[in-house]
Scaffold this active site. Structure first.
Site, PDB file in Angstrom:
ATOM      1  N   GLY A 149     -74.223  -2.524  27.170  1.00 45.03           N
ATOM      2  CA  GLY A 149     -75.659  -2.148  27.056  1.00 45.03           C
ATOM      3  C   GLY A 149     -74.950  -0.797  26.305  1.00 45.03           C
ATOM      4  O   GLY A 149     -73.743  -1.013  25.929  1.00 45.03           O
ATOM      5  N   ARG A 150     -75.497   0.125  26.655  1.00 46.49           N
ATOM      6  CA  ARG A 150     -75.544   1.911  26.419  1.00 46.49           C
ATOM      7  C   ARG A 150     -73.454   2.114  26.540  1.00 46.49           C
ATOM      8  O   ARG A 150     -73.162   2.559  26.184  1.00 46.49           O
ATOM      9  CB  ARG A 150     -76.343   3.333  27.062  1.00 46.49           C
ATOM     10  CG  ARG A 150     -77.499   3.063  27.345  1.00 46.49           C
ATOM     11  CD  ARG A 150     -78.682   3.899  27.689  1.00 46.49           C
ATOM     12  NE  ARG A 150     -79.756   3.661  28.322  1.00 46.49           N
ATOM     13  CZ  ARG A 150     -80.563   3.353  28.210  1.00 46.49           C
ATOM     14  NH1 ARG A 150     -79.984   2.566  28.996  1.00 46.49           N
ATOM     15  NH2 ARG A 150     -81.857   2.987  28.865  1.00 46.49           N
ATOM     16  N   ILE A 151     -73.195   2.119  28.670  1.00 44.75           N
ATOM     17  CA  ILE A 151     -72.180   2.074  28.063  1.00 44.75           C
ATOM     18  C   ILE A 151     -70.896   1.022  27.663  1.00 44.75           C
ATOM     19  O   ILE A 151     -69.815   1.557  26.953  1.00 44.75           O
ATOM     20  CB  ILE A 151     -71.891   1.778  29.608  1.00 44.75           C
ATOM     21  CG1 ILE A 151     -72.485   3.329  30.318  1.00 44.75           C
ATOM     22  CG2 ILE A 151     -70.772   1.965  30.542  1.00 44.75           C
ATOM     23  CD1 ILE A 151     -72.193   3.333  31.741  1.00 44.75           C
ATOM     24  N   ILE A 225     -65.816  -1.242  35.849  1.00 44.45           N
ATOM     25  CA  ILE A 225     -66.211   0.476  35.725  1.00 44.45           C
ATOM     26  C   ILE A 225     -68.035  -0.550  36.763  1.00 44.45           C
ATOM     27  O   ILE A 225     -68.688   0.387  35.823  1.00 44.45           O
ATOM     28  CB  ILE A 225     -66.075   0.925  34.604  1.00 44.45           C
ATOM     29  CG1 ILE A 225     -66.773   0.004  33.455  1.00 44.45           C
ATOM     30  CG2 ILE A 225     -64.955   1.461  34.801  1.00 44.45           C
ATOM     31  CD1 ILE A 225     -66.545   1.080  32.385  1.00 44.45           C
ATOM     32  N   ARG A 227     -69.772  -2.859  39.345  1.00 46.59           N
ATOM     33  CA  ARG A 227     -70.231  -2.957  40.740  1.00 46.59           C
ATOM     34  C   ARG A 227     -69.451  -3.952  40.962  1.00 46.59           C
ATOM     35  O   ARG A 227     -68.767  -4.649  40.584  1.00 46.59           O
ATOM     36  CB  ARG A 227     -71.761  -3.696  40.922  1.00 46.59           C
ATOM     37  CG  ARG A 227     -72.545  -2.061  40.609  1.00 46.59           C
ATOM     38  CD  ARG A 227     -72.381  -1.110  41.534  1.00 46.59           C
ATOM     39  NE  ARG A 227     -73.374  -0.327  41.518  1.00 46.59           N
ATOM     40  CZ  ARG A 227     -73.756   1.076  40.707  1.00 46.59           C
ATOM     41  NH1 ARG A 227     -72.648   1.212  40.622  1.00 46.59           N
ATOM     42  NH2 ARG A 227     -75.093   1.455  40.717  1.00 46.59           N
ATOM     43  N   ASP A 251     -62.792   0.333  39.717  1.00 43.94           N
ATOM     44  CA  ASP A 251     -62.915   1.702  40.636  1.00 43.94           C
ATOM     45  C   ASP A 251     -64.851   1.437  41.604  1.00 43.94           C
ATOM     46  O   ASP A 251     -64.722   2.127  42.425  1.00 43.94           O
ATOM     47  CB  ASP A 251     -63.582   2.260  38.983  1.00 43.94           C
ATOM     48  CG  ASP A 251     -64.739   3.779  39.984  1.00 43.94           C
ATOM     49  OD1 ASP A 251     -65.337   4.130  39.360  1.00 43.94           O
ATOM     50  OD2 ASP A 251     -63.845   4.314  40.204  1.00 43.94           O
ATOM     51  N   GLU A 256     -67.650  -0.634  50.122  1.00 44.64           N
ATOM     52  CA  GLU A 256     -67.856   1.025  49.569  1.00 44.64           C
ATOM     53  C   GLU A 256     -68.245   2.238  51.090  1.00 44.64           C
ATOM     54  O   GLU A 256     -69.267   1.678  51.283  1.00 44.64           O
ATOM     55  CB  GLU A 256     -67.742   0.974  48.485  1.00 44.64           C
ATOM     56  CG  GLU A 256     -68.071   0.473  47.186  1.00 44.64           C
ATOM     57  CD  GLU A 256     -68.157   0.794  46.054  1.00 44.64           C
ATOM     58  OE1 GLU A 256     -68.895   2.000  46.034  1.00 44.64           O
ATOM     59  OE2 GLU A 256     -67.918   0.612  45.014  1.00 44.64           O
ATOM     60  N   HIS A 274     -64.766   4.548  43.134  1.00 45.17           N
ATOM     61  CA  HIS A 274     -66.222   4.819  42.405  1.00 45.17           C
ATOM     62  C   HIS A 274     -66.367   6.482  41.809  1.00 45.17           C
ATOM     63  O   HIS A 274     -67.430   7.007  42.420  1.00 45.17           O
ATOM     64  CB  HIS A 274     -66.686   4.458  43.328  1.00 45.17           C
ATOM     65  CG  HIS A 274     -68.762   4.167  42.546  1.00 45.17           C
ATOM     66  ND1 HIS A 274     -69.784   3.270  43.544  1.00 45.17           N
ATOM     67  CD2 HIS A 274     -68.803   4.274  41.466  1.00 45.17           C
ATOM     68  CE1 HIS A 274     -70.495   2.928  42.620  1.00 45.17           C
ATOM     69  NE2 HIS A 274     -70.457   4.089  41.368  1.00 45.17           N
TER      70      HIS A 274
HETATM   71  C1  8YV Z   1     -73.034   6.631  41.375  1.00 48.32           C
HETATM   72  C2  8YV Z   1     -72.449   4.815  39.535  1.00 48.32           C
HETATM   73  O1  8YV Z   1     -73.883   5.658  41.593  1.00 48.32           O
HETATM   74  O2  8YV Z   1     -74.883   5.713  37.803  1.00 48.32           O
HETATM   75  C3  8YV Z   1     -73.970   4.841  38.236  1.00 48.32           C
HETATM   76  O3  8YV Z   1     -74.823   3.809  38.830  1.00 48.32           O
HETATM   77  O4  8YV Z   1     -71.856   3.800  39.771  1.00 48.32           O
HETATM   78  C4  8YV Z   1     -72.580   6.519  39.788  1.00 48.32           C
HETATM   79  O5  8YV Z   1     -72.079   6.918  39.437  1.00 48.32           O
HETATM   80  C5  8YV Z   1     -73.016   7.848  41.358  1.00 48.32           C
HETATM   81  O6  8YV Z   1     -72.311   8.317  43.094  1.00 48.32           O
HETATM   82  C6  8YV Z   1     -74.889   8.646  41.463  1.00 48.32           C
HETATM   83  O7  8YV Z   1     -74.849   9.574  42.291  1.00 48.32           O
END
Ligand code: 8YV
Length: 309
Positions: A149-151, A225, A227, A251, A256, A274
């Site tokens: 995707g984008r990332i 990076i 979930r 990460d 968490e 994270h």
């Molecule tokens: C955190 C992320 O959620 O963008 C996401 O999906 O996992 C991170 O950016 C961040 O703590 C959101 O405030």
């Protein structure tokens, strides 16, 4: 214009984000989404993607018609409930790519060159007794990206100058100059490093299992990076403890902020809390994009980054 105190802010927000919020609107805060809903006529929720929004909370607030989450991931939202009740949702894609990609590359290099162990080696004065271990070069490796995707696409572009081969998997092949593999197992088999940049959803839940880790192999590395839910952590721990893979940079974790204690006692892992989007600049951008979505909602305009649910 966002009506005063019409937005319930749910979850813990770092100061840098709260400052941005306070510049643009006044909210009522609910730190614990399982807590007692404050008095108020709330028509929207502002939250973060690390805060699970339970269906029960929304059921207590039938006036809520919009949920804005700070984060690209929106697995924290009860999507079926939102859809069933016609509640709009927005996330904050795009503005966090630099931070997330930079962390992924930093973790990748640190993992391959064992930088944190090297620093401990110098600090422990072991250097005077023996040389540090040989590590491995990024150049020449095949980097498999799960989730283009984008990332994922931004990460691939940033990795190209490192003289690597890039491959990927995802729901469908895209018009990209990289090798596509239809399954995660095939991608793992072809990769020296497997980077997880996919969304958390039923299709990716526990996607990285023992079979995939075996396919990645004893010279292979995993970088997550995305979930924690994308990885079967039981299988990953076995693979790391039995050296079925060479190492992992994580990460994100299933639980968490208290990851499984076994991760803390393994040498061939790099662990971060994270922090993918956790830069001041990025969090300011995310917060303002979330508020832009709230403003668009209240002004009855199209949402800049609506979650297509
Ligand atoms: C955190 C992320 O959620 O963008 C996401 O999906 O996992 C991170 O950016 C961040 O703590 C959101 O405030």
């Amino acid at each position: 214009m966002i009506p005063v105190n019409s937005v319930l802010q749910v979850g813990q927000f770092p100061e840098i984000m709260q400052m941005e919020i306070d510049k643009r609107l006044s909210t009522i805060q609910l730190l614990d989404p399982q807590g007692i809903v404050p008095e108020g006529n709330f028509t929207a929720i502002l939250t973060r993607s690390n805060t699970q929004i339970p269906k029960a909370l929304l059921e207590k607030m039938p006036g809520v018609r919009m949920v804005a989450t700070c984060g690209v991931g929106y697995d924290n939202l009860p999507l079926e409930h939102l859809k069933a009740h016609g509640i709009k949702a927005s996330n904050t894609p795009g503005v966090l790519n630099d931070a997330v990609c930079e962390l992924a590359i930093g973790m990748l290099l640190s993992l391959l060159r064992r930088i944190t162990e090297a620093q401990a080696f110098v600090k422990s004065a072991d250097w005077s007794k023996s040389p540090f271990t040989m590590t491995t070069t990024l150049a020449g490796k095949c980097i498999g990206i799960a989730g283009m995707g984008r990332i994922g696409q931004d990460l691939a572009k940033r990795l190209e100058p490192f003289k690597v081969k890039i491959a990927y998997t995802g729901p469908s092949q895209k018009a990209l100059p990289y090798d596509f593999f239809p399954t995660i197992r095939e991608l793992a088999q072809a990769s020296d490093v497997l980077i997880l940049a996919c969304p958390a959803n039923p299709e990716t839940d526990k996607m990285i299992n023992a079979e995939v880790l075996d396919a990645l192999g004893p010279q292979g590395y995993l970088v997550n990076i995305a979930r924690g839910s994308v990885v079967d952590e039981d299988a990953l721990l076995v693979a790391l403890q039995q050296n079925k893979i060479a190492g992992a940079a994580l990460d994100v974790f299933e639980n968490e902020p208290n990851p499984r204690i076994e991760f803390l006692n393994i040498d061939n892992v790099l662990l971060t809390p994270h922090i993918g989007s956790a830069t001041s600049e990025t969090r300011q951008l995310m917060t303002n994009l979330a508020i832009d979505n709230l403003e668009a909602f209240y002004n009855q305009q199209p949402l800049p980054t609506e979650v297509k649910n």
